[in-house]
Design an enzyme around this catalytic site. Structure first.
Site, mmCIF file in Angstrom:
data_model
loop_
_atom_site.group_PDB
_atom_site.id
_atom_site.type_symbol
_atom_site.label_atom_id
_atom_site.label_comp_id
_atom_site.label_asym_id
_atom_site.label_seq_id
_atom_site.Cartn_x
_atom_site.Cartn_y
_atom_site.Cartn_z
ATOM 1 C CG ASN A 9 27.620 54.593 -47.805
ATOM 2 O OD1 ASN A 9 28.570 54.428 -48.571
ATOM 3 N ND2 ASN A 9 27.705 55.352 -46.722
ATOM 4 C CE LYS A 11 28.925 53.314 -43.980
ATOM 5 N NZ LYS A 11 28.801 53.491 -42.563
ATOM 6 C CG HIS A 99 28.550 59.247 -44.607
ATOM 7 N ND1 HIS A 99 29.276 58.819 -43.522
ATOM 8 C CD2 HIS A 99 27.533 58.367 -44.771
ATOM 9 C CE1 HIS A 99 28.711 57.706 -43.055
ATOM 10 N NE2 HIS A 99 27.657 57.415 -43.794
ATOM 11 C CD GLU A 101 31.312 56.034 -42.042
ATOM 12 O OE1 GLU A 101 31.538 55.825 -43.245
ATOM 13 O OE2 GLU A 101 30.567 55.309 -41.354
ATOM 14 C CD GLU A 170 23.415 58.035 -43.011
ATOM 15 O OE1 GLU A 170 23.062 56.906 -43.317
ATOM 16 O OE2 GLU A 170 24.564 58.471 -43.193
ATOM 17 N N GLY A 176 26.571 52.192 -37.827
ATOM 18 C CA GLY A 176 27.448 51.041 -37.600
ATOM 19 C C GLY A 176 27.476 50.536 -36.168
ATOM 20 C CB SER A 216 22.027 50.458 -36.933
ATOM 21 O OG SER A 216 23.361 50.689 -36.534
HETATM 22 P P1 PGA Z 1 25.110 51.557 -41.245
HETATM 23 O O1 PGA Z 1 25.666 52.798 -42.060
HETATM 24 O O2 PGA Z 1 23.838 51.121 -41.912
HETATM 25 O O3 PGA Z 1 26.205 50.519 -41.334
HETATM 26 O O4 PGA Z 1 24.858 52.013 -39.836
HETATM 27 C C1 PGA Z 1 24.803 53.769 -42.558
HETATM 28 C C2 PGA Z 1 25.594 54.856 -43.234
HETATM 29 O O5 PGA Z 1 26.684 55.182 -42.765
HETATM 30 O O6 PGA Z 1 25.163 55.418 -44.252
#
Ligand code: PGA
Length: 259
Positions: A9, A11, A99, A101, A170, A176, A216
């Site tokens: 992903n 982003k 997601h 976010e 998640e 993140g 992460s």
């Molecule tokens: P990350 O993001 O691996 O940077 O924690 C995962 C995601 O948001 O899908």
């Protein structure tokens, strides 16, 4: 046996030129990729989808494309939105929906997510539904309950077959942040999600969607997650931005699953 699945992903990162460089790096690393017993999906920003699809069309690289978001209607007066048909047209088979976010920064609710899933399925796209609890919800021991509600409300009346879905667990607090649950804790949630899908079917041994871990995930921790029985792959954000580290993650993840 469920085919392991690894999703990058990106982003809101990269340019078209950088996306091309990334695919070239993956191609160098895996000239033997066709026939690989795992699935690789990249979810770039919308602007990169069509050029990436063109690049992939000319090569035997088995990389699928996913949108990071989608509207629920096919077309219409929705300035700034992209429809499921447009994603198909640009070369996607999958789309990430819900997601954290999108839920946090853009106010997406389970009801909206349900509509988006319906739109995606109508267009023949496979939804990658993201679910996860916040830190507070985890501290209050509400993880299982929150996740079940997210899935139940996202599904509502929809009953797609197992191969029409990918679920990504998640934990919001792990995205993140460099923090992760213990693999055994993630496995517990995955197990619960799988049991929930089984409960929707009359057959005890019914096939269930693939359930990926996200938050992460890195080269350092992927093997431990993939060794768990109900973790079928990983949805990676930060660590997926570098072709080398994403490819390393896949190698390590596949090996761990073969154990
Ligand atoms: P990350 O993001 O691996 O940077 O924690 C995962 C995601 O948001 O899908």
């Amino acid at each position: 046996m469920r085919t392991p699945c690894f999703i990058a992903n990106w982003k809101m990162n990269k340019t078209i030129a950088e996306a091309r460089e990334y695919l070239q790096a993956v191609e160098k690393r895996w000239p033997q990729l066709p026939g690989a017993p795992w699935e690789t999906i990249v979810a770039p920003p919308f602007t990169m989808l069509a050029p990436m699809a063109d690049f992939l069309k000319e090569r035997p690289l088995q990389i699928g494309l996913a949108g990071q978001n989608v509207h629920f209607e096919e077309r219409g007066a929705y300035t700034g939105e992209v429809s499921p048909l447009m994603l198909r047209d640009a070369g996607c088979r999958h789309v990430i929906i819900g997601h954290s976010e999108r839920r946090t920064y853009f106010g997406e609710t389970n009801a909206l997510i349900h509509k988006k899933i319906g739109g995606a399925l109508r267009a023949g796209l496979i939804p990658i539904l993201c679910v996860g609890e916040t830190r507070e919800e985890r501290e209050e021991e509400k993880t299982g309950e929150v996740i079940e509600r997210q899935i139940r409300e996202a599904l509502d009346d929809l009953r797609p077959g197992p191969s029409d879905w990918i679920i990504a667990y998640e934990p919001v607090w792990a995205i993140g942040t460099g923090l992760t649950p213990q693999p055994s804790e993630a496995e517990e949630v995955h197990r619960r999600i799988r049991d929930f899908f089984r409960s929707l079917s009359k057959e005890e041994e019914a096939d269930t969607p693939r359930i990926l871990y996200g938050g992460s995930a890195t080269e350092k921790n992927i093997a431990a997650f993939m060794e768990e029985a109900d973790i079928d792959g990983v949805l990676a954000g930060g660590a997926s931005l570098f072709a080398e580290s994403f490819c390393n993650m896949i190698d390590l993840g596949v090996k761990a699953k073969e154990k």
